[in-house]
Design a protein around this motif. Structure first.
Motif, PDB file in Angstrom:
ATOM      1  N   ILE A  36      50.239  23.788 -65.062  1.00 23.85           N
ATOM      2  CA  ILE A  36      49.716  22.676 -65.790  1.00 23.85           C
ATOM      3  C   ILE A  36      48.690  22.286 -65.315  1.00 23.85           C
ATOM      4  O   ILE A  36      49.205  21.542 -63.991  1.00 23.85           O
ATOM      5  N   HIS A  37      47.538  22.021 -65.163  1.00 21.24           N
ATOM      6  CA  HIS A  37      46.124  21.690 -64.789  1.00 21.24           C
ATOM      7  C   HIS A  37      45.873  20.451 -65.463  1.00 21.24           C
ATOM      8  O   HIS A  37      44.844  20.516 -67.013  1.00 21.24           O
ATOM      9  N   PHE A  38      46.095  19.436 -64.509  1.00 22.28           N
ATOM     10  CA  PHE A  38      45.783  18.075 -65.685  1.00 22.28           C
ATOM     11  C   PHE A  38      44.257  17.489 -64.653  1.00 22.28           C
ATOM     12  O   PHE A  38      44.264  17.418 -63.910  1.00 22.28           O
ATOM     13  N   ASN A  80      47.289   5.802 -62.317  1.00 22.04           N
ATOM     14  CA  ASN A  80      45.962   6.949 -62.599  1.00 22.04           C
ATOM     15  C   ASN A  80      45.445   7.720 -61.481  1.00 22.04           C
ATOM     16  O   ASN A  80      45.453   7.574 -59.914  1.00 22.04           O
ATOM     17  N   ARG A  81      45.669   9.058 -61.476  1.00 23.44           N
ATOM     18  CA  ARG A  81      45.516   9.951 -60.821  1.00 23.44           C
ATOM     19  C   ARG A  81      44.338  11.135 -60.933  1.00 23.44           C
ATOM     20  O   ARG A  81      43.868  11.216 -62.044  1.00 23.44           O
ATOM     21  N   GLY A  82      43.207  10.933 -60.466  1.00 24.98           N
ATOM     22  CA  GLY A  82      42.357  12.615 -60.184  1.00 24.98           C
ATOM     23  C   GLY A  82      43.334  14.058 -60.448  1.00 24.98           C
ATOM     24  O   GLY A  82      44.822  14.005 -60.957  1.00 24.98           O
ATOM     25  N   SER A  83      42.514  14.742 -60.736  1.00 19.81           N
ATOM     26  CA  SER A  83      43.046  16.335 -61.191  1.00 19.81           C
ATOM     27  C   SER A  83      44.216  16.709 -60.167  1.00 19.81           C
ATOM     28  O   SER A  83      43.336  16.447 -59.397  1.00 19.81           O
ATOM     29  N   PHE A  84      45.020  17.512 -61.245  1.00 22.40           N
ATOM     30  CA  PHE A  84      45.933  17.692 -60.225  1.00 22.40           C
ATOM     31  C   PHE A  84      46.807  18.702 -61.333  1.00 22.40           C
ATOM     32  O   PHE A  84      46.752  18.802 -62.737  1.00 22.40           O
ATOM     33  N   TRP A  85      46.888  20.164 -60.151  1.00 23.73           N
ATOM     34  CA  TRP A  85      48.648  20.717 -61.096  1.00 23.73           C
ATOM     35  C   TRP A  85      49.225  20.599 -61.103  1.00 23.73           C
ATOM     36  O   TRP A  85      50.075  19.816 -60.122  1.00 23.73           O
ATOM     37  N   VAL A  86      50.700  20.969 -61.746  1.00 28.34           N
ATOM     38  CA  VAL A  86      51.792  20.861 -61.466  1.00 28.34           C
ATOM     39  C   VAL A  86      52.501  21.888 -61.878  1.00 28.34           C
ATOM     40  O   VAL A  86      52.164  22.577 -63.421  1.00 28.34           O
ATOM     41  N   GLU A  87      54.210  22.815 -61.332  1.00 28.03           N
ATOM     42  CA  GLU A  87      54.076  23.955 -61.619  1.00 28.03           C
ATOM     43  C   GLU A  87      55.942  23.724 -61.702  1.00 28.03           C
ATOM     44  O   GLU A  87      56.281  23.304 -61.272  1.00 28.03           O
TER      45      GLU A  87
END
Length: 793
Positions: A726-728, A756-763
């Protein structure tokens, strides 16, 4: 109960507002606990609402809201941002925001207003209850050119009843003076005092109880140098506390003596007699130098018949006179300050002052006594004439500047700051005059027969038995034997911070920042953390909050254990990766290059294994003594490598199952370098068969902001997929307290994310992934947004 660690490093990084938990006492009944908790909860809510309102004003103005929190006092010690919508009435602003400081009684009264060269206006205020000032309860308010409040700082956590305190005052001001005089070791007369005795009424907390107290100040030079303070119960006439507040050089000192060089002097002629009276300074300031005649008095002005002050008796007076002029010029030329009080006060010095404990003995000391400077001749072994060192003279005159600005009390940390700022401007004034910096203090007059030593060192305080880091801070009693809580000893810590700052951005910029902090932001009770905040705000005022100067202050204090550092862009590859939540993800077999960029820099990396097997970590090309750690998903240490004096560290660990792991790299005892290290991590991972990733659009939002004590879950499933992700596109939670747990198809938590994070993927491996936001009882954030998903098959 969780502990909120709102340390001063938040001033550099920003802060989400916290609910402020007030602990209850275990010694009260259950009913009392409930009642007290209800009151505290109400107060906490009022406080939080006020803080949130200030934060909202700042956010609407597209500015940064920063706050440093004092956990012990449960109140902010420094707030900055755009804190008012328009030009503010300062009295109304403080009245409206009184709840921020947990104030039950009284109002703030403006005591002093100053406008600076940047167009900012600074208001020093005092908390008054029943018309009586509350001792130590001071708040400074700062506005920009438009009158908008941009910062608030000070000490104001004074909880006392709103009642008629004045009814318990039984003594007059004169009564209090007479009580104080009775406690002196001699009987004063009308000629004793250098200024009229002062007697001021305060509300003062003594041994946990509040009472009206007269603070009496008696200044004199005979039969000893005295600036005696007495705290006298205004009802009973009892002396609650007393001390002699003389700002002096350390009782065991160092130096090389009066050097015998020729100086050009400004003198005054009358009837053919020349005196050490310099009347050439602007705005009517006169600098005069006296010979005390080996007594405890101001003495007689030093004179000469041919305007050549060359006798051995005159040498100490020549230096005191000349260096007083140099110091005046430094403050006038660099900071536009008109004498120590900024109002054109005459500068008086007396030399040949004798030891107050033995009048037949030379005095190994120098002091600012509230009205003038006094200098001993030294015993010829430990010291020579103390006026012979420019940094000693500038040190004493800076005590006078402090008296008329921050007025740092001469005990514990405020006293150590008092000493440190005098050392700082001693170095700065001498460096400007000499044309180069010397980091030693008193080197010209200490141990005249031993070359190369000094009273103190700014660059290396440990050379003269001072700590240079908070790890070695000395807790000492508030007595003369205890150096009034370590005012000279612990000054080594902020001195070393100044050294780091000045070597980074230079003396001129450092001087501007330090002067502004001393005269506009510090208060009488300021601690080391407050000094850091004041200097950061001063750097932001002058150079901007994103500048190298701001970073230099943050990093300089971080290196002595006060607050966090600011990483210089380009010098730390994967920043921010200073916590578990900010860990940089490293692929199997990947080789990384990065830095330990400051004494407080910790580098974290993370990876997820596919199953049981060997984990191998190699840290090579190590420029300093660095240490290597392997941590589990909870942050507990599984293995470590802490070899000293090697250029390599390595860890081999057999994992019993799949999971998320972390690598931590730190410098031992603050070791850091601009030279990079190399890190390689190998671990069990699934080799995915031939296939490809397919991306799909998604749309999921938590509440913005999310709620307290809640959960919110997004799930994505693609039957038969080898991996899903999923992509945040947006992600923000309260760091350390509100988490997003990433789970695989078996419900196993693969990792927990926060901050606080930038956009990123988690798999994850398998065909199902979920993200669950779990929040605690206080502080909310944006939450997260998912805009894309993907699967591998």
């Amino acid at each position: 109960m969780k502990k909120r660690k709102f340390v001063t490093s938040v001033l550099a990084t920003g802060l989400a507002l916290s609910t402020l938990v007030v602990p209850t006492s275990s010694s009260v009944s259950a009913e009392e606990k409930i009642d007290k908790s209800a009151v505290q909860a109400k107060q906490k809510t009022k406080q939080q609402k006020k803080l949130e309102k200030l934060q909202e004003k700042t956010t609407k103005a597209n500015a940064k809201f920063k706050m440093a929190w004092d956990e012990k006092k449960n109140a902010p010690r420094f707030i900055s941002g755009k804190l008012s919508d328009k030009k503010a009435n300062i009295s109304d602003f403080l009245k409206e925001n009184k709840d921020i400081f947990n104030i039950d009684a009284g109002e703030f009264e403006i005591q002093k207003v100053e406008k600076d060269d940047l167009g900012m206006t600074h208001y020093r205020t005092q908390l008054m209850v029943d018309g009586i000032p509350v001792y130590g309860a001071e708040v400074n308010v700062h506005t920009d050119k438009a009158g908008v409040v941009t910062a608030v700082n000070g000490v104001s956590d004074k909880k006392l009843e709103n009642k008629k305190w004045s009814k318990s005052v039984k003594l007059s001001k004169q009564d209090a003076i007479e009580v104080a005089e009775e406690k002196l070791s001699f009987t004063p007369d009308k000629d004793t005092y250098t200024v009229e005795p002062a007697s001021d009424l305060y509300l003062y907390e003594h041994e946990g109880k509040w009472a009206p107290v007269y603070i009496v100040e008696l200044q004199f030079l005979e039969p000893y140098i005295g600036r005696e303070y007495f705290f006298i119960d205004a009802k009973k006439g009892e002396v609650l506390k007393s001390y002699n507040r003389i700002h002096d050089a350390e009782s065991v000192g160092s130096g090389t003596g009066v050097l015998g060089d020729t100086k050009t002097l400004n003198t005054f002629e009358q009837n053919g007699v020349f005196s050490l009276s310099d009347r050439t300074k602007p705005l009517g300031v006169t600098i005069e130098t006296y010979d005390a005649g080996d007594q405890w008095a101001t003495g007689s002005i030093v004179t000469d018949s041919d305007n050549n002050f060359t006798s051995s008796r005159q040498k100490a007076a020549v230096d005191a006179h000349f260096y007083a002029g140099v110091t005046f010029d430094y403050f006038k030329d660099n900071h536009n300050r008109n004498s120590y009080d900024n109002q054109g006060a005459d500068i008086i010095s007396s030399v040949h002052v004798r030891d107050p404990d033995a009048l037949n003995r030379p005095w190994n000391n120098a002091a600012w006594v509230g009205t003038q400077m006094v200098y001993g001749d030294g015993d010829g072994s430990t010291f020579t004439a103390l006026s012979g060192s420019l940094d000693v003279v500038a040190h004493e005159l800076t005590h006078a500047v402090t008296d008329f600005s921050a007025d740092l009390v001469y005990e514990f940390q405020p006293g150590a700051l008092n000493e440190s700022f005098s050392d700082v401007f001693g170095v700065l004034a001498e460096a400007e005059y000499e044309g180069e910096v010397d980091w030693l203090l008193g080197e010209d007059v200490y141990t005249p027969h031993i070359a190369g030593d000094a009273l103190r060192s700014i660059s290396n305080p440990t050379l003269y038995d001072q700590p240079d880091h908070m790890d070695n801070f000395r807790v000492l009693p508030n007595t003369q034997a205890g150096d009034w809580g370590g005012v000279h000893i612990n000054s080594g810590i902020p001195n070393k911070a100044f050294y780091h700052i000045a070597t980074d951005i230079g003396l001129d910029k450092s001087g501007e920042i330090y002067y502004r902090a001393l005269t506009q932001y510090l208060t009488s009770q300021s601690q080391f953390d407050d000094a850091r905040n004041a200097l950061l705000q001063s750097a932001a005022d002058i150079y901007g909050e994103d500048g190298a100067e701001y970073n230099a202050v943050a990093n300089g204090f971080a290196q002595v254990g006060i607050g966090g550092s600011v990483v210089t862009p380009g010098n730390d590859t994967f920043e921010p990766n200073d916590t578990l939540g900010e860990a940089h993800e490293v692929a199997n077999g990947e080789s990384l290059t990065s830095y330990i960029s400051s004494a407080n820099d910790d580098d974290y990396y993370k990876f997820t294994t596919s199953g049981a097997g060997e984990i191998s970590i190699d840290l090579t090309n190590v420029p300093q003594d660095y240490d290597l750690f392997l941590l589990n998903s909870s942050g507990s240490t599984l293995a470590k490598s802490e070899n000293g004096r090697t250029s390599n560290e390595s860890i081999t660990y057999n994992a019993s199952s799949a999971g998320t792991f972390y690598v931590k790299v730190i410098g031992y005892n603050g070791a850091n370098s601009t030279s990079p290290y190399n890190l390689t991590v190998s671990y069990p991972s699934v080799v995915v068969g031939d296939g490809e990733w397919f991306t799909e659009a998604a749309s999921f939002d938590t509440d913005h902001p999310y709620s307290n004590n809640s959960t919110d879950t997004f799930t994505y499933e693609k039957p038969g997929a080898q991996k899903v992700a999923i992509h945040f596109s947006a992600f923000e939670t309260e760091t350390g307290y509100d988490f997003v747990h990433i789970k695989d198809k078996n419900g196993t938590i693969i990792e927990s994310l926060d901050g606080n994070r930038g956009s990123f993927w988690v798999e994850v491996d398998g065909d199902k992934i979920s993200a669950t936001l779990e929040t605690d009882f206080s502080v909310t954030g944006y939450g997260f947004t998912v805009d894309e998903v993907r699967y591998y098959q």
